[in-house]
Each structure stands twice: as structure tokens, then as C-alpha cells.
Design a protein around this motif. Structure first.
Motif, short mmCIF file in Angstrom:
data_model
loop_
_atom_site.label_atom_id
_atom_site.label_comp_id
_atom_site.label_asym_id
_atom_site.label_seq_id
_atom_site.Cartn_x
_atom_site.Cartn_y
_atom_site.Cartn_z
N TYR A 90 -3.93 3.69 4.34
CA TYR A 90 -3.63 3.90 5.84
C TYR A 90 -4.01 5.24 6.55
CZ TYR A 90 -0.42 4.91 9.40
OH TYR A 90 0.23 5.33 10.61
N ARG A 138 -0.27 -0.16 4.96
CA ARG A 138 1.12 -0.26 5.85
C ARG A 138 1.00 -1.11 7.03
NH1 ARG A 138 4.70 3.13 5.00
NH2 ARG A 138 5.53 3.14 7.24
N THR A 164 8.98 -6.48 0.23
CA THR A 164 7.60 -6.24 0.42
C THR A 164 6.89 -6.85 1.34
OG1 THR A 164 6.58 -7.19 -1.44
CG2 THR A 164 7.26 -5.01 -2.25
N ASN A 211 10.08 -1.29 8.90
CA ASN A 211 9.76 -0.06 8.24
C ASN A 211 10.20 -0.20 6.72
OD1 ASN A 211 9.07 2.95 8.46
ND2 ASN A 211 11.07 3.16 7.72
N HIS A 212 11.09 -0.83 6.28
CA HIS A 212 11.40 -1.06 4.92
C HIS A 212 10.28 -1.80 4.05
CE1 HIS A 212 14.07 -1.71 1.48
NE2 HIS A 212 13.64 -3.01 1.45
N ARG A 236 7.17 -2.32 5.22
CA ARG A 236 5.92 -1.47 5.40
C ARG A 236 5.78 -0.37 3.95
NH1 ARG A 236 4.37 0.96 11.01
NH2 ARG A 236 2.22 1.05 10.01
N THR A 237 6.99 0.33 3.88
CA THR A 237 7.15 1.70 2.88
C THR A 237 7.03 0.82 1.48
OG1 THR A 237 8.32 2.78 4.55
CG2 THR A 237 8.58 3.44 2.36
N ASN A 238 7.88 -0.22 1.39
CA ASN A 238 8.00 -0.69 0.00
C ASN A 238 6.82 -1.31 -0.42
OD1 ASN A 238 10.67 0.31 -0.31
ND2 ASN A 238 11.56 -1.83 -0.05
N GLU A 256 3.68 -0.70 0.52
CA GLU A 256 2.58 0.26 0.14
C GLU A 256 2.97 0.97 -1.03
OE1 GLU A 256 0.49 4.42 2.26
OE2 GLU A 256 2.79 3.85 2.51
N ARG A 257 4.05 1.27 -1.33
CA ARG A 257 4.42 2.04 -2.51
C ARG A 257 4.11 0.76 -3.72
NH1 ARG A 257 9.76 2.63 -1.89
NH2 ARG A 257 9.44 4.90 -0.73
#
Length: 356
Positions: free
Chosen positions: A159, A276, A296, A323-324, A326-328, A330-331
């Protein structure tokens, strides 16, 4: 140790996989080469990896005698197995499957490949994808099987923040062919455009590899729907630039849509998540390795455009969910699909096969 990876042409997911694993293996002291039967636009992505183009018996025999590979990985091209053995090659010869299109196409290819694989291959290699695992265990019960996740390049691909677009983008990656199922993407884009102003559809691929008949139907469809000006086509974008596009798509409020019928892995989906860019996808099997609904990414049923529209709007307008995901997303891919894990399993496979 010296290893050769082969495929038909440098394009799509196989271009990505071969480059990532060659670069990773070379960092631990393994010399890696690539052999493609035909040249292709993806060759411009290849740097610092010795790459050969050739498909005649003479080409192959001269290459193998000159380079003396310790192991060769042949992806999909079962006829090449026979050519390699006919050249006098005695070392480990691994037959790899990364994806074979629809189930009918996969079964037909494996029926044709069965004799050569059983006679010439030392082992089988494939990702942890359920339909591929079932098929190969059925066709080749007596062969050694190795199945592990494909890797992602996290050092150079990820990203980057850019100024937000004044419009939203939904994107699609692939060839214009039946298995990639471009029709559902176009229909979804059309339906969304009726209620979302300034929506653009970005489509990425290699136009030289599109099926002519499907390409004609594609042109007719977007003209029929009157969305020619909203469909922006990108052909042969250098791979490293795709990270920038995915980042911009995610920040635009849009998403990547994958509509494939079946996938072996689904590099575009995994790489979008790494950048992301949230994903709305059909259940094409391979993506089950990294898409978990509402965590995800989002799944919609094949052909159910009404449900796809509902989920697409949730993904675009529900800020908390977006947002949940995108964050999850990527992680998750950063933890699971590391090159370190891949090289460890790859080298363990070679060790079991006696490659030194």
C-alpha cells in the motif's frame, strides 16, 4: 543448486509466482532460471533472473545439457515432461498445477496429462486449493504430492497513500475469457452505475491473450449497456505499478471484484488485499485461502448480480465494515503468504526428493 521453472508464457499469475519464488530462492543461494515456450509482454517484469524462450526439442536439449539443472518444475505443460526426459535429463522433474480453468477443462487436461505425468514426473506440486487437491489425488494416487501456499512479495509490493480520486473505481483483473467471467463484472458495474454517480470500471489484463470470440462479445455488451465511456482498459501494466493502482482503488472508496468460476490461487485478489484494496468475489475455490466473509473480504454467489449489488454497496458505504475488511485483509495475507514460509517448504520438498 540450480533450478528451472517452466510455463507457456510470462503472463498473469504464473509470471508473478515464478518471479517471486526465483527472487526468494536466489537470496538463499539457489540459482534459478525460467523457461517459457513463447515470449510475452510479462517478460518486461523480469529482472535479474535468467530467462530462456524456446519450445523445440533442439532448444530444450541444448539448454538442459548446457545448464545441468538439479531440478525442473514444469507447470501444466505435460508434453514438456516427455521432451525433457527424451533429452536425457535424469534429475528431479516436478509437475506443477496452479490452475486449470473450469472443472470440465481441468478434467480434460488431466486426462490428457495422465500418461506423461505417471511416466516422467518425480512428484506433483500445487497450492492448497480443494478442487485441485481432489483432482490430483484422484488422477495420480501413486505419485508424491506436495501442496503449500504460494508466496507474496511484501518487500516491494504494498500500500501507498495517494490523493483520493473524485470518483469511485471498481476494478477487475484477468483475460477476457469464459472462466474469468467478465460478464458478471460488467453487469455489476452497470447496475451500480445506475445509482452511483461518477463510477468507473477499471479492467486490467493482457489484451494479446484475450479470446477473440469473447472479446467481440465483450465489446458488444458494453456498447449495448452504453457504458463504453465508464470502462477504462489497461493492458500490460508493469507489475510493480499494480500496487499503486490497487492502493488508489482502495482509497477511492471502490474495490476489486473477482468473478472467476474457478481459480487455483488468485494472485490479483491476494495482492489487492496487500494494498488495502477491499475485495468482493465469487467463491472460485482458490480465494478461500484468504477471503473470509465479512472479515477479510466479501463473497457473492456466482451469477447473483442482485446480491452482488447489495454487498458492493455495503463495502462502499459501510465505513466500519470497509475499514475492518481492509485492515484484516492486509494483516492476514502479510502473515500467511510470506516468501520465508514458501522457501522453507520448497527446500524441504527438494530435500525429500534427494535434490542437493
Amino acid at each position: 543448486m540450480k533450478i528451472l521453472f517452466t510455463f507457456y508464457n510470462p503472463s498473469g499469475g504464473m509470471d508473478t509466482l515464478n518471479r517471486i519464488r526465483c527472487e526468494a530462492l536466489q537470496k538463499i543461494g539457489i540459482e534459478c532460471h525460467m523457461l517459457y515456450k513463447y515470449d510475452g509482454n510479462g517478460r518486461r517484469n523480469i529482472k535479474h533472473i535468467k530467462t530462456h524462450i524456446g519450445n523445440t526439442n533442439k532448444d530444450i536439449e541444448e539448454l538442459l545439457k548446457r545448464e545441468n539443472y538439479d531440478a525442473i518444475i514444469v507447470c501444466t505443460d505435460f508434453e514438456l515432461l516427455q521432451k525433457i526426459r527424451a533429452s536425457g535429463y535424469k534429475n528431479s522433474l516436478i509437475y506443477e498445477i496452479q490452475g486449470l480453468g473450469t472443472m470440465d477443462t481441468a478434467v480434460e487436461i488431466l486426462k490428457q496429462a495422465e500418461a506423461n505425468v505417471n511416466k516422467y514426473a518425480s512428484a506433483l506440486l500445487y497450492p492448497r486449493t480443494s478442487h485441485i487437491m481432489r483432482l490430483l489425488e484422484t488422477f495420480f494416487p501413486d505419485k508424491k504430492h506436495y501442496s503449500f501456499d504460494d508466496p507474496l512479495n511484501m518487500d516491494d509490493f504494498g500500500y501507498t497513500s495517494y490523493p483520493q480520486k473524485k470518483y469511485s473505481v471498481i476494478a477487475w483483473v484477468g483475460r477476457i475469457e469464459a472462466n474469468k467471467n467478465w460478464r458478471d463484472f460488467i453487469e455489476l458495474g452497470f447496475q451500480l452505475s445506475q445509482s452511483i454517480p461518477n463510477l468507473y470500471l477499471w479492467m486490467f489484463g493482457d489484451m494479446d491473450l484475450n479470446e477473440p470470440g469473447e472479446q467481440k462479445k465483450f465489446e458488444e455488451k458494453i456498447a449495448e449497456l452504453g457504458i463504453e465511456d465508464q470502462v477504462i482498459r489497461y493492458s500490460n501494466v508493469p507489475h510493480e505499478q499494480m500496487a499503486d493502482y490497487f492502493s488508489m482503488i482502495g482509497d477511492s472508496g471502490g474495490f476489486l471484484c473477482s468473478t472467476s468460476i474457478l481459480e487455483g490461487f488468485g494472485y490479483a485478489v491476494a495482492e489487492a488485499m496487500l494494498c488495502r484494496c477491499p475485495v468482493l468475489t465469487t467463491d472460485s475455490d482458490g480465494v478461500r485461502n484468504f477471503i473470509f466473509h465479512n472479515e477479510t473480504g466479501l463473497f457473492f454467489p456466482h451469477g447473483d448480480i442482485d446480491q452482488a449489488v447489495v454487498l458492493a454497496k455495503q463495502l462502499m458505504y459501510n465505513a466500519e465494515l470497509r475499514n475492518h475488511i481492509r485492515t484484516n485483509g492486509e494483516r492476514y495475507v502479510k502473515v500467511r503468504f510470506t516468501v520465508r514460509k514458501y522457501t522453507k517448504k520448497f527446500m524441504a520438498m527438494l530435500g525429500e526428493l534427494g535434490v542437493q
